[in-house]
Scaffold this active site. Structure first.
Site, PDB file in Angstrom:
ATOM      1  N   TYR A 440       0.818  -1.228   0.000  1.00 54.18           N
ATOM      2  CA  TYR A 440       0.000   0.000   0.000  1.00 54.18           C
ATOM      3  C   TYR A 440       0.846   1.270   0.000  1.00 54.18           C
ATOM      4  O   TYR A 440       2.044   1.228   0.125  1.00 54.18           O
ATOM      5  CB  TYR A 440      -1.065  -0.015   1.099  1.00 54.18           C
ATOM      6  CG  TYR A 440      -0.695  -0.140   2.552  1.00 54.18           C
ATOM      7  CD1 TYR A 440       0.533   0.171   3.075  1.00 54.18           C
ATOM      8  CD2 TYR A 440      -1.690  -0.574   3.451  1.00 54.18           C
ATOM      9  CE1 TYR A 440       0.776   0.069   4.434  1.00 54.18           C
ATOM     10  CE2 TYR A 440      -1.450  -0.677   4.819  1.00 54.18           C
ATOM     11  CZ  TYR A 440      -0.219  -0.352   5.298  1.00 54.18           C
ATOM     12  OH  TYR A 440       0.022  -0.451   6.642  1.00 54.18           O
ATOM     13  N   GLU A 441       0.163   2.368  -0.209  1.00 52.53           N
ATOM     14  CA  GLU A 441       0.826   3.682  -0.336  1.00 52.53           C
ATOM     15  C   GLU A 441       1.826   3.687  -1.494  1.00 52.53           C
ATOM     16  O   GLU A 441       2.894   4.300  -1.408  1.00 52.53           O
ATOM     17  CB  GLU A 441       1.523   4.010   1.001  1.00 52.53           C
ATOM     18  CG  GLU A 441       1.674   5.475   1.313  1.00 52.53           C
ATOM     19  CD  GLU A 441       0.371   6.257   1.209  1.00 52.53           C
ATOM     20  OE1 GLU A 441      -0.655   5.816   1.752  1.00 52.53           O
ATOM     21  OE2 GLU A 441       0.399   7.303   0.552  1.00 52.53           O
ATOM     22  N   GLY A 442       1.436   3.016  -2.586  1.00 53.91           N
ATOM     23  CA  GLY A 442       2.321   2.882  -3.748  1.00 53.91           C
ATOM     24  C   GLY A 442       3.148   1.624  -3.615  1.00 53.91           C
ATOM     25  O   GLY A 442       4.099   1.576  -2.825  1.00 53.91           O
TER      26      GLY A 442
END
Lengths: 606, 606
Positions: A440-442
């Site tokens: 997550y978060e890229g």
């Protein structure tokens, strides 16, 4: 039953002796962060983590979150009481501006505490972690009225925050997003659409949840240039600050996931929900981007946190588990067998985790301090340099520390043999939980592209050149010192590999950008090893200074490293230099091989 | 919903075109394994796997096994029917001797089918996999009466088998085991004790379970020299072969595990259970050891299997998921975005899995063929060489392919972004399942020690020297050929690293065995890369021969690789040489750094 002790002594050593944070006393909030204040806060935070959050971790995994037919979500037993305690202690707003009720301390303090929280209970820590991002977004881009209306309750912790980006067909490529916003006569908007993977999208911990939502205003351009950012409260807030009616947003379902079961990952359905534009129309992605460094740093910290807690538990087990004898003959002849920590392969495994933890923590603090300076300094030159460095280091912290954090968790689990595969031991939960920060978060492949495609060439390579110059300066300053050679010479070699790889990109990515794409992940990890090696160098210098000064007793409240603990750092530093830095040669070779064999095969051949 | 297609064409290519198994027609069973028979069997096995076992995989994970109050264990819905179908098809005894009702085909056929089974449903595949080990143990070490009494029903599949080694305080170090055996007047023994981690220790798939149990006969020496091996049937078997009373063995509980939920991992309580000694008193460990190569090879195959199935599913997803555009400009301008397989980092990830799968499968088959020759050849010299090679390669296959198999599963999951973390996608189950082969049947650190400490020095290094000579011979034979240079030159470099590392051990492990221990895991992986590189070399030669002969259409029933598929192998081979072999330089550097920094820190410093 896993245990955890917050590494307060190590943090204080890094802040005081390696990074000398007192140098930054001219920056807002640092003056208040005196050594004794910092120590007291960290000790208290560590206590809360070990005593309250650690015991809730397995229960949270087993029980998970429950969505009820009416869309309410119940978090695991004990989470609400623990969250109340966290709110009461004022932990959530520790680095928030005092004008909104925060304590105004450096964000670096929050970074440290986030590590402790995530080590103790990753799923729990995400509820408060997301509030910080939402607060930052509103403070940076919101109107004064919005700040006044929403921020104080969030800083206090009685309202939570979320980030709503992803849709079923749209993750990395936000240009595809479909959630729509229709402007109303009163200036507000009606938001409709479906968002997925919303961490803490619904829960029973706080009175209200302030959703930050990316949506496309009716008639806005297609692609990323038509995206705006909105505040969508779960419960409407009256002008006097009291709560009004429920807004048109509801949790449609919660996901069944590999781990972080204690955190509710929600599908959020927006059906003509009232939203308030933050910042300008169609500039939502830019607003999101300014928060992204902080959010990605926070996820990198989660990788470090999982590495630390799994290290601690593996050490305990390998000291207790009696099995076989040392290769060099029995070490505990009076026992039926030696503890398995006598075995070199076990020690190698433990040290490879420890070497990541100590230098990784240094890298996180260094990056976080740049963040504080970038946001708070009055000195424009210092501010720009700090912003450059934070931007450059953030994808490295996120991508490298979460990859390594997962690897550490897997390796720590391995030390338990078959017992590590059994749920009751707790290690397999850590592995499942440690998997998500890589995604997550890229996802980490995106971090690598951010580093290679954006951060490296940005401003003519100013940030990267500053980083190389700093590391090279360190090497040059210490290479003649025999005591420093075991650490500095390998670092110099790896720095050379990094510079060669950078040069190779400059020469080959222009004519074919796939050459950069094919080497991006290796480059990110090569950069990470050099950054960690530099951190080890800084640690070694601080250790030697303290040992030379006979200053092992340190100052303050007793959370200090003794001389033996300091000397052990030299061993771990040498392990890193001898056993982990050699990887950079292989990374350079892979990068320099280019994209040829990667791109040649037709899609149908896969 | 994950899918799976057995790689029948690739297996046939390896057996027929790379290893030319027709050369072994003088070995028992190989004469019957004609190309058309092999193809027909593999096609049928693949069909059973895709149609019957794949759909049961997720259900098995969700439902798991249930132990009832009376000790009975129920496997997941559908397992019993599928197992019956497997028994009916005669799959379990396919490589067992015809005199016990098997089909007498090479064990390599079972190795291939085990890969298909494990890719489809790892938990399910373990029930039948363990029967094969137990049958081998009884055939090799049991008396004629024991063979006659137990083996035919096991070969048929209506009785299962288990291996009982581990006890709560005793895993790797079997010398600590406490389960005791008391000799009875009739020559049988009464077995009492607790065994843990017993896969398939209880289930509802078969009429009976034949437990093989390590125990210490009353009065036997302490340590490993006092351990004997016993047959302990779950249900007593009368002399006429009918089933009698329940024996004194019961499943006390089943473990909650990270994965393979469909396989019952049991705590087995033996309470004066009747057991029959296999082989000689106090020679149980030796009996166990002769089976260990086969069992470890089978676990290595599981690693390969997880790598293959996760590759297939990641490929499907990356072709379907539309997100962003290729770095070199849109590839599908008519679609809202390109499929993510256009991205070099995605392709790099997929190719790194594929490169392991194809060469890994070759390594597995090569090793398994050595096993067949070692067990069945009449030629003593050929037999000894094959036994040497199988012994040497087994820890490499087990340790390297299970490490890489897990890495592949994690990397394949990563291709799904957030969706890979959601249970419904099925990828996270593969990751959880793929974790266990690294642990059981000797954790991978033990495999590395087995390679470095036992297999390498065995018989004056005869096996290792034969391996080095074979790879060097291959390099020398092809190094002048321009078409072979991209594959052979990097292999030659890596072979040099392996030889240097071997030399370093010879020079440094004698004076300090910790030098071998500290480098063992790196050495195992270095050995693995060279072995995989050699396999790629062999594959490339076969591809070029077939392309030159215009023989892409192959022979047999249509399961052949076309010219494009053959050419694609050259691309993957080059990817392996350029992107994966460079790692051996780093491994050599780490090995040569020795044990210094690994052993220096006091135990209390960890």
């Amino acid at each position: 039953m896993p245990a955890y002790k917050a590494p307060v002594e190590d943090v204080l050593f890094l802040l005081n002796d390696v990074f000398h944070i007192e140098r930054h006393n001219n920056v807002a909030g640092f003056g208040e962060a005196t050594p004794d204040v910092v120590e007291a806060i960290l000790v208290e935070a560590g206590k809360f983590c070990s005593e309250i959050l650690v015991p809730l971790n397995r229960q949270g995994d087993l029980q998970g979150c429950t969505r009820h037919a009416d869309g309410r979500v119940t978090t695991p037993d004990g989470f609400k009481a623990a969250y109340d305690q966290m709110v009461e202690g004022g932990w959530i707003g520790i680095s928030c501006p005092t004008e909104f009720g925060g304590q105004g301390l450096p964000a670096t303090m929050t970074t440290v505490i986030n590590e402790f929280l995530a080590s103790s209970n990753l799923a729990f820590s995400m509820y408060s972690g997301l509030v910080q991002g939402a607060v930052a977004a509103i403070i940076t881009h919101g109107s004064d009225a919005q700040k006044k209306k929403f921020v104080p309750k969030m800083v206090e912790g009685v309202w939570a925050g979320t980030m709503n980006l992803t849709e079923p067909h749209c993750g990395t490529d936000l240009g595809l997003l479909r959630t729509k916003a229709v402007k109303q006569a009163d200036g507000s908007y009606k938001i409709s659409g479906t968002k997925i993977f919303i961490s803490g999208g619904e829960q029973d911990l706080t009175e209200n949840i302030i959703h930050l939502v990316l949506a496309r205003i009716e008639g806005a351009p297609a692609g990323t240039k038509g995206i705006s950012l909105f505040i969508v409260p779960k419960v409407m807030v009256n002008d006097d600050g009291t709560l009004g009616d429920r807004n048109g947003v509801v949790c449609g379902s919660i996901e069944h996931k590999m781990g972080i079961h204690g955190n509710a990952t929600c599908v959020m359905n927006y059906d003509n929900a009232t939203g308030y534009l933050i910042g300008e129309e169609n500039r939502g992605l830019a607003a999101m981007f300014t928060m992204m460094n902080e959010a990605r740093l926070a996820v990198g910290v989660q990788g470090l946190a999982m590495s630390e807690v799994t290290y601690q538990n593996a050490v305990t087990y390998t000291k207790e588990r009696l099995q076989g004898r040392a290769l060099t003959g029995p070490k505990f002849p009076d026992k039926p067998a030696d503890p398995i920590i006598v075995h070199p392969d076990v020690r190698r495994t433990l040290l490879s985790i420890r070497a990541v933890n100590e230098a990784g923590r240094a890298l996180v603090l260094w990056t976080s301090l740049f963040g504080d300076i970038a946001h708070r300094s009055q000195d424009e030159k210092e501010k720009q340099h700090a912003d450059d460095m934070m931007g450059l280091l953030t994808p490295v912290v996120k991508g490298v520390l979460t990859d390594l954090g997962f690897e550490s968790a897997v390796n720590a689990q391995q030390m338990f043999g078959g017992h590590g595969y059994i749920s009751e031991t707790g290690m397999e939960q850590y592995v499942r939980d440690a998997r998500i920060p890589m995604i997550y978060e890229g996802a980490n492949g995106i971090q690598a592209l951010d580093l290679v495609g954006r951060k490296l060439p940005k401003d003519g390579g100013r940030a990267a050149m500053a980083f190389f110059a700093e590391v090279q300066g360190f090497v040059n300053a210490h290479k003649a010192d025999d005591a420093m050679k075991p650490y500095v010479e390998p670092l110099n070699v790896s720095l050379g590999h990094l510079q060669q790889a950078t040069m190779w990109f400059m020469q080959n990515a222009m004519k074919d950008p796939d050459n950069a794409g094919a080497g991006a992940t290796d480059y990110m990890h090569l950069f990470g090893l050099v950054a960690l090696g530099y951190m080890w160098g800084r640690i070694v210098v601080a250790v030697n200074e303290k040992l030379a000064a006979g200053d092992a007793s340190g100052a303050g409240g007793g959370n200090v490293l003794d001389a033996q603990a300091l000397k052990n750092k030299l061993i771990v530093a040498r392990f890193f230099a001898e056993k982990m830095l050699p990887e950079t040669a292989a990374q350079l070779a892979r990068i320099s091989a280019g994209a040829g064999s990667v791109m040649e095969m037709g899609m149908e051949g896969f």
